[in-house]
Every structure is written in structure tokens, then in C-alpha cells.
Design an enzyme around this catalytic site. Structure first.
Site, PDB file in Angstrom:
ATOM      1  N   ASP A 287       0.866  -1.183   0.000  1.00 15.13           N
ATOM      2  CA  ASP A 287       0.000   0.000   0.000  1.00 15.13           C
ATOM      3  C   ASP A 287       0.901   1.231   0.000  1.00 15.13           C
ATOM      4  O   ASP A 287       2.106   1.140   0.233  1.00 15.13           O
ATOM      5  CB  ASP A 287      -1.003  -0.026   1.155  1.00 15.13           C
ATOM      6  CG  ASP A 287      -0.389   0.159   2.520  1.00 15.13           C
ATOM      7  OD1 ASP A 287       0.794   0.497   2.602  1.00 15.13           O
ATOM      8  OD2 ASP A 287      -1.109  -0.041   3.511  1.00 15.13           O
TER       9      ASP A 287
ATOM     10  N   GLY B 249      -0.268   6.038   2.431  1.00 14.83           N
ATOM     11  CA  GLY B 249      -1.187   7.158   2.631  1.00 14.83           C
ATOM     12  C   GLY B 249      -1.988   7.045   3.915  1.00 14.83           C
ATOM     13  O   GLY B 249      -2.089   7.999   4.689  1.00 14.83           O
TER      14      GLY B 249
ATOM     15  N   ASP C 151      -3.072   8.154  -2.046  1.00 12.67           N
ATOM     16  CA  ASP C 151      -4.404   8.744  -1.897  1.00 12.67           C
ATOM     17  C   ASP C 151      -4.560   9.299  -0.493  1.00 12.67           C
ATOM     18  O   ASP C 151      -3.758   9.028   0.394  1.00 12.67           O
ATOM     19  CB  ASP C 151      -5.490   7.694  -2.157  1.00 12.67           C
ATOM     20  CG  ASP C 151      -5.459   6.570  -1.122  1.00 12.67           C
ATOM     21  OD1 ASP C 151      -4.374   6.266  -0.598  1.00 12.67           O
ATOM     22  OD2 ASP C 151      -6.524   6.004  -0.828  1.00 12.67           O
TER      23      ASP C 151
ATOM     24  N   GLN D 174     -12.216   6.608  -3.692  1.00  9.80           N
ATOM     25  CA  GLN D 174     -12.534   7.234  -2.398  1.00  9.80           C
ATOM     26  C   GLN D 174     -13.942   7.831  -2.462  1.00  9.80           C
ATOM     27  O   GLN D 174     -14.733   7.447  -3.304  1.00  9.80           O
ATOM     28  CB  GLN D 174     -11.471   8.273  -2.043  1.00  9.80           C
ATOM     29  CG  GLN D 174     -10.115   7.670  -1.658  1.00  9.80           C
ATOM     30  CD  GLN D 174     -10.135   6.937  -0.315  1.00  9.80           C
ATOM     31  OE1 GLN D 174     -11.099   7.012   0.452  1.00  9.80           O
ATOM     32  NE2 GLN D 174      -9.062   6.213  -0.026  1.00  9.80           N
TER      33      GLN D 174
ATOM     34  N   ASP E  63      -7.493  -7.552   2.453  1.00  8.51           N
ATOM     35  CA  ASP E  63      -6.406  -7.626   3.434  1.00  8.51           C
ATOM     36  C   ASP E  63      -6.919  -7.046   4.737  1.00  8.51           C
ATOM     37  O   ASP E  63      -7.840  -6.217   4.743  1.00  8.51           O
ATOM     38  CB  ASP E  63      -5.186  -6.827   2.973  1.00  8.51           C
ATOM     39  CG  ASP E  63      -5.368  -5.339   3.241  1.00  8.51           C
ATOM     40  OD1 ASP E  63      -4.785  -4.834   4.216  1.00  8.51           O
ATOM     41  OD2 ASP E  63      -6.119  -4.670   2.489  1.00  8.51           O
TER      42      ASP E  63
END
Length: 376
Positions: free
Chosen positions: A92, A95, A146, A194, A271
Site C-alpha cells: 500500500d 497514505g 491517496d 474514495q 487484506d
């Protein structure tokens, strides 16, 4: 990377597929154990492969960037070379971690300035910089940078945050496409939808992300405290928009019941730290329900932890023995419980796959949701 949808369920939106990377093929739907700092806590790589049968694991850009650092990772040949994992890895973008440092970070259009939680040193994460960091870490699948909005979140903030995430995505794509992998195998970039819990924002974001035509897509900003029904509503809205010929990854989800319900909504990848974090606190997920192994009732229960799932730790050790280790604060307790919980999560998504292929997923899912939500 290549995603091949194989079969869709008749009664739900669940589907089975294969995801092929240079480090191997992943059977979907899949759960990915979280190895934040280059390790799935309390678990050896051999156990991950042979006992848990993990097909892909996660690393975290923020933590790996700070420690051991990019120089060490590059000398090792990337995270695969450093930790010895020879199957796919996803990182990832960091963020979520950066934005959770509420008191020590500043956000602007360029990126995020933050202080290390380790030594207070100052750092900057920009979309371009995070792409370069993830090129050095070398995961097969890397995530766009993000902003993950909290819950609850005002509409105006959620909209501005989403729009900035979209602008950052275009910068991520431009940098990613202008650079090459460092270690002789291909990497792929997943954008992230998002929009908090607002339907119009989620729709707008999903359409924007789909329009970028990447090899896979992720759904972020959920499982951050909103009610489960709201999470399911947002997930379904987004999966209906994201292309069916690309894998869909729901980030940070979740409980066994959450995973089953979201498989039914068309999600392929999951996850969560829950199986390992809860294991270290004595909570076990089993095929019959949830066990708090500290409870007195297990002290003379000599049956195995969960014979149904066939894993060594789950079938060899008894509940009474694991309770003894847990209340005695023995390190082995965390190892056994972590291996068991991860084995259960991988077993669960494997069972879901089999029932989708068999055509009876909907009936099985409804039965299993009740079981796995029951406290024993």
C-alpha cells in the site's frame, strides 16, 4: 499482470478468477496476510507458504521507507530479496499511515509533510515520490497515493479530498508509466476509489478510476468505523461501476462475515490486520465461530483448535494448551494463534471459491456468516 475471470455466481455478484503475476498465480477471491514492516507478525515464511498457504502478502510503504530504508532494500534486490518471499507482494502507498499521523503532518497539493513516528525526523511523500519508493521496494502490485478520509467526515471535506486523490492519481500514473521496475520483473499500479460514505462521490470516484484503464482497481476509505451496512452499500455501488474484467480489491476488510458479504458483492481481494492482531490478544476465528481463548471454559478443553481447516497448528494443539500459553504470556501463544487465524482466513476464501464454482455459494454464505459471527 493478467486477470482472468473464470466463473460468476448465479445468485450473487461473487466470482472466481486467476491473477497472474511474474511471481506466481493467485486464485481469487483471495485474502492477503499483512506484513507491514516486511514480516507477517509471529509467522515464518515457510509457515506462510506451507501451512497458511498464502498466495500473496502485503508490505507497507511508510514503514519500509522509514525502516530498514530504501538503501538496504535496494541492495537486497527489493522486498522479495530481503525477506525471502518468492510469491507475489502488494504494497500500500503509506497514505493511510501518513494521514493517521494527524498531529504531525501537513497536506497540500504537492503531497504530505510528516514526522517519523520513530525519531521525529521530517519527510515528504508526494505522488511521484511514493511511486519511486514502491519501485525500489519492488512489489508486484503497488497502490496509488491517496488520502483516506476518516469517518465521520463532512461532505465538503470528502469531496475536496476525493478530487485531490484523483489529481494525485494522474501524477502517480504519469510517474509510474515513465519509469521501469528495478529487479527484472513487472509491476502494476492499482488506483483507489474514495468518496467516504456519500453515494454521489463514490459513483464519481469509481467512474474516474475506471476511466484510467489500469490492470486492477481498489476501494479505499471503508472499514474505518462506519456501520457494516453502509460499507456494503458503498462497496456494491462501486463494484457495479468498476470493470468486470479487472480485479477489485477492498482495502482493510475485515471480519470473516465482512469478507463473505463483500465476495457476494463482487470483490476479489482483501487484506486486514485483524487475524494477526486479534490472535495476539487471544481471539481465534474458527469454522464454528469466535473463541476468546482466555475464557475459563477452555482450560480443560483438550479438543484441537479447529479440526475442519486441516492446518498443523489448528489440528495439533488443543484449546486448553493454547489457553495455558496465552494466560502465561508465552511467545508461542502468539505464533500458534496467528498461524491458526491466517489459515482460517485462507481456508474461508478457498471455501468461498469452491462454492462459487459448485453453484451453491449464496446458501453456503448465509450459513457461514451466521456461524463465523457467533461467539462460542
Amino acid at each position: 499482470m493478467k486477470f482472468t475471470p473464470i466463473q460468476k455466481d448465479i445468485q450473487t455478484k461473487a466470482r472466481v478468477g486467476t491473477l497472474t503475476t511474474d511471481h506466481g498465480t493467485i486464485q481469487t477471491p483471495i485474502f492477503m496476510p499483512v506484513g507491514t514492516a516486511g514480516t507477517v507478525k509471529a509467522v515464518h515464511q515457510r509457515e506462510l507458504k506451507e501451512d497458511i498457504q498464502a498466495q500473496i502478502i502485503l508490505g507497507n510503504t511508510y514503514h519500509l521507507y522509514l525502516r530498514p530504508g530504501l538503501d538496504i532494500l535496494e541492495k537486497a534486490g527489493g522486498l522479495h530479496g530481503f525477506n525471502g518471499w518468492d510469491r507475489p507482494i502488494l504494497t500500500d502507498s503509506g497514505g493511510y499511515q501518513v494521514f493517521s499521523l494527524a498531529g504531525t503532518r501537513k497536506i497540500n497539493e504537492e503531497g504530505v509533510t510528516f514526522k517519523s513516528h520513530i525519531d521525529g525526523s521530517k519527510h515528504i511523500f508526494s505522488p511521484e515520490g511514493v511511486m519511486d519508493i514502491q519501485r525500489t521496494i519492488g512489489a508486484d502490485i503497488i497502490m496509488a497515493f491517496d488520502e483516506c478520509t476518516p469517518y465521520p467526515c463532512e461532505y465538503g471535506y470528502a469531496r475536496k479530498s476525493m478530487e485531490m486523490t484523483h489529481r494525485w492519481l494522474d501524477r502517480c500514473i504519469q510517474r509510474f508509466d515513465a519509469t521501469e521496475g528495478k529487479y527484472g520483473y513487472s509491476q502494476t499500479l492499482f488506483p483507489i476509489v474514495q468518496g467516504s460514505v456519500y453515494k454521489d462521490l463514490r459513483k464519481q470516484s469509481a467512474e474516474f478510476i475506471a476511466s484510467r484503464g489500469r490492470e486492477g482497481n481498489a476501494i479505499g476509505g471503508l472499514s474505518v468505523g462506519e456501520p457494516a451496512e453502509m460499507m456494503y452499500e458503498m462497496t456494491e455501488l462501486v463494484t457495479d461501476i468498476l470493470p468486470a474484467d479487472k480485479p477489485r480489491y477492498l482495502m482493510g476488510v475485515g471480519t470473516p462475515a465482512n469478507i463473505l458479504e463483500c465476495i457476494a458483492l463482487g470483490v476479489d481481494m482483501f487484506d486486514c490486520v485483524m487475524p494477526t492482531r486479534n490472535a495476539r490478544n487471544g481471539m481465534l476465528f474458527t469454522s464454528e465461530g469466535i473463541i476468546n481463548i482466555r475464557n475459563e471454559k477452555w482450560k480443560d478443553d483438550f479438543s484441537s483448535i479447529d479440526p475442519s481447516i486441516g492446518n498443523y497448528a489448528s489440528t495439533f494443539y488443543s484449546k486448553a494448551y493454547l489457553r495455558h500459553l496465552t494466560v502465561s504470556k508465552e511467545i508461542l501463544a502468539a505464533q500458534i494463534a496467528s498461524i491458526h487465524n491466517l489459515s482460517f482466513y485462507l481456508w474461508l476464501v478457498g471455501q468461498a471459491r469452491e462454492h462459487i464454482l459448485a453453484g451453491d455459494f449464496a446458501v453456503w454464505k448465509d450459513q457461514m456468516v451466521k456461524k463465523v459471527s457467533t461467539r462460542l
